[in-house]
Design a protein around this motif. Structure first.
Motif, PDB file in Angstrom:
ATOM      1  N   ASP A 286      18.277  -5.729  53.149  1.00 33.72           N
ATOM      2  CA  ASP A 286      16.684  -5.382  53.220  1.00 33.72           C
ATOM      3  C   ASP A 286      16.884  -5.036  51.860  1.00 33.72           C
ATOM      4  OD1 ASP A 286      17.120  -1.818  54.704  1.00 33.72           O
ATOM      5  OD2 ASP A 286      18.583  -3.577  53.974  1.00 33.72           O
ATOM      6  N   ILE A 287      17.969  -4.021  50.966  1.00 34.73           N
ATOM      7  CA  ILE A 287      17.878  -3.914  49.888  1.00 34.73           C
ATOM      8  C   ILE A 287      17.720  -5.510  48.783  1.00 34.73           C
ATOM      9  CG2 ILE A 287      19.459  -3.655  48.048  1.00 34.73           C
ATOM     10  CD1 ILE A 287      20.201  -0.941  49.819  1.00 34.73           C
ATOM     11  N   VAL A 288      18.496  -6.329  49.198  1.00 34.88           N
ATOM     12  CA  VAL A 288      18.106  -7.461  48.910  1.00 34.88           C
ATOM     13  C   VAL A 288      17.070  -8.065  48.769  1.00 34.88           C
ATOM     14  CG1 VAL A 288      19.204 -10.594  48.581  1.00 34.88           C
ATOM     15  CG2 VAL A 288      20.841  -8.498  48.946  1.00 34.88           C
ATOM     16  N   GLU A 289      16.433  -8.241  49.494  1.00 35.44           N
ATOM     17  CA  GLU A 289      14.762  -8.527  49.645  1.00 35.44           C
ATOM     18  C   GLU A 289      14.212  -7.475  49.110  1.00 35.44           C
ATOM     19  OE1 GLU A 289      13.109  -8.660  53.760  1.00 35.44           O
ATOM     20  OE2 GLU A 289      12.097  -9.989  53.426  1.00 35.44           O
ATOM     21  N   ASP A 290      14.204  -6.362  48.689  1.00 34.31           N
ATOM     22  CA  ASP A 290      13.125  -5.322  47.454  1.00 34.31           C
ATOM     23  C   ASP A 290      13.848  -6.140  46.967  1.00 34.31           C
ATOM     24  OD1 ASP A 290      12.999  -2.430  47.505  1.00 34.31           O
ATOM     25  OD2 ASP A 290      11.868  -3.432  47.969  1.00 34.31           O
ATOM     26  N   ILE A 291      14.868  -6.269  45.512  1.00 36.07           N
ATOM     27  CA  ILE A 291      15.576  -6.765  44.799  1.00 36.07           C
ATOM     28  C   ILE A 291      14.579  -8.416  44.404  1.00 36.07           C
ATOM     29  CG2 ILE A 291      16.697  -7.500  42.792  1.00 36.07           C
ATOM     30  CD1 ILE A 291      18.731  -5.972  44.412  1.00 36.07           C
ATOM     31  N   LYS A 292      14.794  -8.983  45.970  1.00 32.24           N
ATOM     32  CA  LYS A 292      14.166  -9.910  45.638  1.00 32.24           C
ATOM     33  C   LYS A 292      12.397 -10.098  44.579  1.00 32.24           C
ATOM     34  CE  LYS A 292      12.309 -12.859  48.943  1.00 32.24           C
ATOM     35  NZ  LYS A 292      11.777 -12.717  50.222  1.00 32.24           N
ATOM     36  N   VAL A 293      11.571  -9.398  45.721  1.00 31.53           N
ATOM     37  CA  VAL A 293      10.366  -9.191  45.718  1.00 31.53           C
ATOM     38  C   VAL A 293       9.606  -8.421  44.233  1.00 31.53           C
ATOM     39  CG1 VAL A 293       8.556  -7.175  46.373  1.00 31.53           C
ATOM     40  CG2 VAL A 293       9.900  -9.204  48.145  1.00 31.53           C
ATOM     41  N   ARG A 294      10.948  -7.656  44.332  1.00 28.40           N
ATOM     42  CA  ARG A 294      10.397  -6.805  42.498  1.00 28.40           C
ATOM     43  C   ARG A 294      11.087  -6.797  41.485  1.00 28.40           C
ATOM     44  NH1 ARG A 294      12.300  -0.830  44.579  1.00 28.40           N
ATOM     45  NH2 ARG A 294      10.843   0.067  43.128  1.00 28.40           N
ATOM     46  N   THR A 295      11.496  -8.030  41.495  1.00 25.95           N
ATOM     47  CA  THR A 295      12.158  -8.805  40.229  1.00 25.95           C
ATOM     48  C   THR A 295      11.948 -10.132  40.186  1.00 25.95           C
ATOM     49  OG1 THR A 295      14.403  -8.534  41.687  1.00 25.95           O
ATOM     50  CG2 THR A 295      13.688  -6.567  40.090  1.00 25.95           C
ATOM     51  N   CYS A 296      12.390 -11.079  41.122  1.00 26.47           N
ATOM     52  CA  CYS A 296      12.590 -12.325  40.994  1.00 26.47           C
ATOM     53  C   CYS A 296      11.031 -12.644  40.389  1.00 26.47           C
ATOM     54  CB  CYS A 296      13.265 -12.828  42.391  1.00 26.47           C
ATOM     55  SG  CYS A 296      14.737 -12.110  42.278  1.00 26.47           S
ATOM     56  N   PHE A 297      11.363 -13.935  40.112  1.00 21.25           N
ATOM     57  CA  PHE A 297       9.655 -14.826  39.726  1.00 21.25           C
ATOM     58  C   PHE A 297      10.495 -16.229  39.802  1.00 21.25           C
ATOM     59  CE2 PHE A 297      10.566 -15.832  35.045  1.00 21.25           C
ATOM     60  CZ  PHE A 297      11.615 -14.807  34.864  1.00 21.25           C
ATOM     61  N   VAL A 298       9.034 -16.862  39.920  1.00 22.01           N
ATOM     62  CA  VAL A 298       9.449 -18.628  39.786  1.00 22.01           C
ATOM     63  C   VAL A 298       9.551 -18.867  38.682  1.00 22.01           C
ATOM     64  CG1 VAL A 298       8.940 -20.884  40.934  1.00 22.01           C
ATOM     65  CG2 VAL A 298       8.652 -19.116  42.114  1.00 22.01           C
ATOM     66  N   SER A 299      10.049 -19.766  37.651  1.00 17.33           N
ATOM     67  CA  SER A 299       9.523 -20.093  36.342  1.00 17.33           C
ATOM     68  C   SER A 299       8.822 -21.397  36.290  1.00 17.33           C
ATOM     69  CB  SER A 299      10.383 -20.329  35.629  1.00 17.33           C
ATOM     70  OG  SER A 299      11.497 -20.324  35.683  1.00 17.33           O
ATOM     71  N   ASP A 300       7.362 -21.718  35.226  1.00 19.72           N
ATOM     72  CA  ASP A 300       7.172 -23.061  35.315  1.00 19.72           C
ATOM     73  C   ASP A 300       7.658 -23.815  35.424  1.00 19.72           C
ATOM     74  OD1 ASP A 300       5.676 -23.204  32.102  1.00 19.72           O
ATOM     75  OD2 ASP A 300       7.242 -22.634  33.155  1.00 19.72           O
ATOM     76  N   LEU A 301       7.177 -25.363  35.479  1.00 23.64           N
ATOM     77  CA  LEU A 301       7.939 -26.463  35.650  1.00 23.64           C
ATOM     78  C   LEU A 301       9.232 -26.985  34.520  1.00 23.64           C
ATOM     79  CD1 LEU A 301       8.814 -29.000  36.682  1.00 23.64           C
ATOM     80  CD2 LEU A 301       6.885 -29.929  36.407  1.00 23.64           C
ATOM     81  N   GLN A 302       8.768 -26.653  32.971  1.00 19.35           N
ATOM     82  CA  GLN A 302       9.520 -26.842  32.051  1.00 19.35           C
ATOM     83  C   GLN A 302      10.749 -26.060  32.021  1.00 19.35           C
ATOM     84  OE1 GLN A 302       9.272 -29.616  30.948  1.00 19.35           O
ATOM     85  NE2 GLN A 302       7.505 -29.713  31.735  1.00 19.35           N
ATOM     86  N   ARG A 303      10.738 -25.396  32.430  1.00 16.48           N
ATOM     87  CA  ARG A 303      11.613 -23.220  31.949  1.00 16.48           C
ATOM     88  C   ARG A 303      12.477 -24.289  33.205  1.00 16.48           C
ATOM     89  NH1 ARG A 303      12.974 -18.202  32.559  1.00 16.48           N
ATOM     90  NH2 ARG A 303      13.753 -17.719  31.169  1.00 16.48           N
ATOM     91  N   GLY A 304      11.777 -24.547  34.293  1.00 23.35           N
ATOM     92  CA  GLY A 304      12.479 -23.952  35.955  1.00 23.35           C
ATOM     93  C   GLY A 304      13.490 -25.746  35.541  1.00 23.35           C
ATOM     94  N   LEU A 305      12.881 -26.575  35.281  1.00 19.38           N
ATOM     95  CA  LEU A 305      14.122 -27.728  34.827  1.00 19.38           C
ATOM     96  C   LEU A 305      15.533 -27.390  33.826  1.00 19.38           C
ATOM     97  CD1 LEU A 305      11.157 -30.819  34.813  1.00 19.38           C
ATOM     98  CD2 LEU A 305      12.859 -30.250  37.134  1.00 19.38           C
ATOM     99  N   LYS A 306      15.168 -26.946  33.059  1.00 20.37           N
ATOM    100  CA  LYS A 306      16.363 -26.851  31.945  1.00 20.37           C
ATOM    101  C   LYS A 306      17.331 -25.895  32.389  1.00 20.37           C
ATOM    102  CE  LYS A 306      13.107 -26.890  27.599  1.00 20.37           C
ATOM    103  NZ  LYS A 306      12.603 -25.642  26.956  1.00 20.37           N
ATOM    104  N   ILE A 307      16.873 -24.603  33.067  1.00 19.86           N
ATOM    105  CA  ILE A 307      17.633 -23.600  33.475  1.00 19.86           C
ATOM    106  C   ILE A 307      18.274 -24.473  34.739  1.00 19.86           C
ATOM    107  CG2 ILE A 307      17.329 -21.928  35.672  1.00 19.86           C
ATOM    108  CD1 ILE A 307      15.143 -20.731  34.661  1.00 19.86           C
ATOM    109  N   GLN A 308      18.124 -25.207  35.700  1.00 18.85           N
ATOM    110  CA  GLN A 308      18.677 -25.848  36.720  1.00 18.85           C
ATOM    111  C   GLN A 308      19.242 -27.256  35.625  1.00 18.85           C
ATOM    112  OE1 GLN A 308      16.544 -28.941  39.409  1.00 18.85           O
ATOM    113  NE2 GLN A 308      14.993 -26.980  40.047  1.00 18.85           N
TER     114      GLN A 308
END
Lengths: 457, 361
Positions: free
Chosen positions: B162-184
């Motif tokens: 449940d703490i992992v979930e809270d961290i995910k909800v409050r801090t994580c986000f999805v980058s846009d396509l270009q940035r995401g491809l670079k991260i991958q």
């Protein structure tokens, strides 16, 4: 050291052993229920836990089970209290002079949240007047609801119409002119509704306009995240936690500055009924401030209580005497017999020791509330066998049982059956010609399991 | 089982035996009726939204609890994908449910789910939590009351979900396509030539009164990429939609592609929808899909509720128009049905409801 009584009648479906304190007893049918599984609960009355105001169930349904006056803190879910401050405000007559006016705001005593954090203006009245945030989708949802309700109604009418139409097809055409039914069929041809269904269509006729909804439009583009999202530092105190969001499913705000307080959820008082005999077991008082019961049929008030008084050192395969007390909760004399469990008894699963119970019937005196104050009362002479009965005091009796642990290590658990008489005191008084006794005597048997602690080496 | 015990218990579990599941469900539904809904179970009909992939054993046990213990008048099982269409007032759509255990796509045409074209991947909240928990243990440090900068495994064995979930909800986000491809590319690049875009700032997450967990910034945007990384089978959440579209009959494809609906809690991650649309448009140009799919326009709907509540809102609309009366299984029928077969019925299709424009024949 624990005593567990498994109540023989009625708890078979429940695999958990019912503790005697949680058992209910239906007087009329003397069936004992385990509260968890055999008693059916009913909602009796609704009330608010903080202002203890009773609410009729129709109003509770309208207000969505929320109290109108009390609020919950959106951050820590504590109850909010209304606080008052004095602010200088200009007099209505003379703008130059200022007087102190009272302004009220909501504050949480636990986490120090106030209604000013969200931007809710202070109110001049102590209760009420707090504006609720409006859900932007409410109108669309209401329209959808009306549309589907109308659709279902149309379906229903059509289904009924189909049934009637089918029936009429069986009538041969020859009847049409002979018996004046031609007029009916002629009316049908002209398109006017037939009399049988006239009532139905008129109801719809009141609201003839068909509610049409526009299907939602799909969009090509979704808004991307703002550019600075990737570089902006987050202050976690500004971001709501998942729990805070899910408590407000309509809005689920991400920023704490949009977290509005919610009205307090109501609680209910439940009444219980036996599943088998449909009699009321427990009915609380209607008033939220009262903790008493109108009807309270708890098994502890009718079944003799078994308690462990002293345990000697228990050693493997050595017979020791354990002192138990039996307490009689009713006011009549009760006869109790302890019986050993038979071989292959399905209730006897946990016992790890052999037990020898006193063979004779034990007599327990009735519970007399005035006994402790009455010093001159003569003690009743029961002629107890000192081997079996250790002491006797008012409605309590001390009994020896002999325990022989059968396992070298672990908990010593013994089980036996307790048979006692149960007088149905609430039965209607029969006319004296029918029977000598005013109430029936029924013998009930319960399975008792005692946990006596570990075996000593 | 004591419903007042403080340890949270997962109610939806498919691997426990029936007795345990029965008692968990019984306590859970008891709490729903007597703590939240505050009505007698015998008075209200029940509509249950379920996934079409729900195991029958779970469904059977739930029905048994409702009918035998609570004695409800009737129960209606409604598929979640279908219910979300009711909130939009449309007949056909490609519905993607990004939930906890999996992401499930099911196309619906003219009110009928095209059951043969379903697709699912175990890429949902659970996968993100697992990856995030792993990354936290690997990279993050904790400040306790006594010492600063201690590694997380030395303070606690694993972070509770449940703490992992809270961290995910409050801090994580999805980058846009270009940035995401670079991260991958930076993640999978063995020789280290690809550079990762600059990570977002770190976050200090308070674990309890004493401990503060420093969440490294690069975790915040890279953890969610597992939803869009194409594994060896080249499947990701975006390909689910395209693969399902290919399987659908040709004349339905255009309409389905222009009516995408995304529901489920995982879809609420910031930037998810934008990235999903961009991924779909990017993948449709790839050779695998270019010839197979003629349609190139994709449109997405915005339902009048948050994505995790849309299916529930649809069920509310079903229940308020008494359709539950028409297609639900009623108690007396079921007790007979039970004794003969011991199984429940199959999910139904709400045909009549979603054909409002056709004249009733």
């Amino acid at each position: 050291m624990r005593v567990r009584q498994r109540l023989q009648t009625g708890c078979r479906p429940c695999t958990a052993i019912a503790q005697a304190a949680k058992a209910m007893q239906a007087i009329h049918s003397h069936c004992t229920c385990c509260r968890a599984c055999t008693a059916i609960a009913h909602v009796d009355s609704h009330y608010c836990p903080s202002c203890l105001e009773n609410m009729p169930s129709a109003e509770a349904k309208l207000k969505k089970n929320r109290c109108a006056n009390c609020f919950d803190c959106p951050c820590c879910m504590h109850t909010l209290s209304t606080r008052a401050t004095s602010i200088p405000a200009p007099l209505p007559d003379d703008p130059a002079k200022t007087t102190m006016k009272k302004a009220y705001y909501l504050a949480c005593g636990f986490c120090r949240w106030t209604s000013r954090d969200v931007g809710m203006a202070d109110k001049s009245v102590a209760s009420g007047g707090w504006q609720e945030p409006e859900n932007p989708h409410t109108q669309r949802i209401n329209k959808l609801v009306e549309y589907y309700q109308q659709l279902a109604q149309k379906e229903k009418i059509e289904r009924d119409r189909k049934k009637l139409v089918r029936r009429r097809n069986y009538m041969p055409l020859a009847f049409s002119d002979k018996y004046g039914l031609g007029t009916r069929l002629q009316r049908q041809r002209s398109g006017a509704p037939i009399s049988a269904l006239a009532g139905l269509s008129l109801k719809e006729g009141e609201d003839q306009k068909e509610i049409k909804i526009e299907p939602a439009d799909a969009v090509e583009e979704v808004e991307p995240l703002p550019e600075d999202y990737y570089t902006r530092p987050i202050n976690l105190t500004e971001v709501t936690t998942l729990r805070q969001r899910l408590l407000q499913p309509d809005f689920q705000p991400i920023c704490a500055s949009q977290l509005y307080p919610r009205h307090k959820h109501l609680l209910i008082k439940r009444s219980l009924r036996c599943r088998k005999c449909e009699h009321n077991l427990s009915k609380p008082e209607f008033n939220p401030t009262s903790i008493k019961f109108k009807i309270q049929l708890v098994a502890v008030n009718y079944i003799p209580e078994v308690r462990i008084m002293s345990i000697p050192n228990l050693r493997y395969m050595k017979e020791s005497q354990v002192l138990l007390t039996l307490t009689n909760p009713v006011e009549n004399i009760t006869h109790v017999t302890l019986l050993e469990c038979e071989e292959g008894d399905p209730d006897d699963i946990n016992s790890t020791a052999k037990v020898a119970v006193p063979p004779k019937e034990l007599i327990l005196a009735g519970k007399d509330a005035a006994a402790e104050y009455d010093e001159l009362a003569e003690p009743q002479d029961f002629q107890d066998d000192p081997d079996v009965i250790a002491f006797r005091k008012a409605n309590k009796v001390g009994v020896f049982i002999k325990v022989t642990p059968q396992k070298e290590e672990g908990e010593v658990t013994v089980s036996f059956k307790m048979k006692h008489e149960f007088k149905n005191l609430a039965a209607p008084i029969r006319p004296s010609e029918e029977s000598d006794q005013s109430s029936e005597v029924i013998w009930l048997t319960h399975h008792v399991e005692l946990s006596l602690g570990p075996v000593l080496p | 089982m004591d419903i007042f015990s403080l340890q949270p218990i997962k109610v939806v579990q498919y691997n426990i035996n029936t007795e345990e599941l029965y008692s968990y469900l019984k306590d859970f539904i008891h709490m729903l009726y007597f703590r939240h809904l505050l009505v007698n179970p015998r008075d209200r009909r029940v509509v249950i939204i379920e996934s079409v992939l729900c195991p029958s054993h779970f469904r059977d046990t739930l029905t048994r609890v409702l009918f035998k213990h609570f004695e409800v008048p009737s129960v209606l099982f409604a598929p979640s994908h279908l219910m979300s269409l009711l909130t939009l007032g449309i007949n056909s759509a490609m519905v993607l449910d990004c939930g906890y255990a999996e992401s499930l796509v099911l196309p619906i045409y003219e009110g009928i789910p095209i059951l043969s074209c379903w697709g699912a991947l175990p890429l949902g909240g659970k996968a993100i939590h697992r990856e995030l928990g792993y990354q936290l243990l690997e990279q993050c440090t904790v400040d306790t009351g006594l010492a600063k900068g201690q590694s997380l495994p030395s303070v606690m064995g694993s972070v509770p979900e449940d703490i992992v979930e809270d961290i995910k909800v409050r801090t994580c986000f999805v980058s846009d396509l270009q940035r995401g491809l670079k991260i991958q590319a930076a993640k999978f690049n063995i020789d280290g030539s690809a550079e990762r875009p600059s990570p977002p700032p770190d976050v200090d997450y308070p674990l309890d009164g004493e401990k503060i967990l420093h969440v490294v910034g690069s975790i915040r945007d890279s953890v969610v990429e597992i939803l869009f990384e194409q594994d060896n089978e080249e499947k990701s959440v975006a390909t689910l939609i395209l693969d399902s579209l290919i399987q659908c009959p040709i004349d339905t494809r255009k309409q389905l592609a222009e009516n995408l609906v995304v529901i489920g809690g995982t879809a609420m991650l910031p930037g998810f929808l934008h990235r999903l649309m961009a991924e779909i448009r990017y993948l449709v140009e790839k050779p695998k899909y270019k010839e197979a799919l003629a349609t190139k326009t994709f449109r997405i709907h915005t339902p009048p509720a948050k994505p995790n509540c849309v299916a529930w809102l649809g069920a509310v609309l079903v229940s308020c128009c008494h359709l539950a009366l028409l297609t639900a299984c009623i108690n007396h029928f079921l007790s007979h049905f039970w004794s003969t077969s011991g199984h429940t019925w199959e999910p139904f299709c709400v045909q009549r409801v979603l054909q409002p424009n056709r004249p009733h024949t």
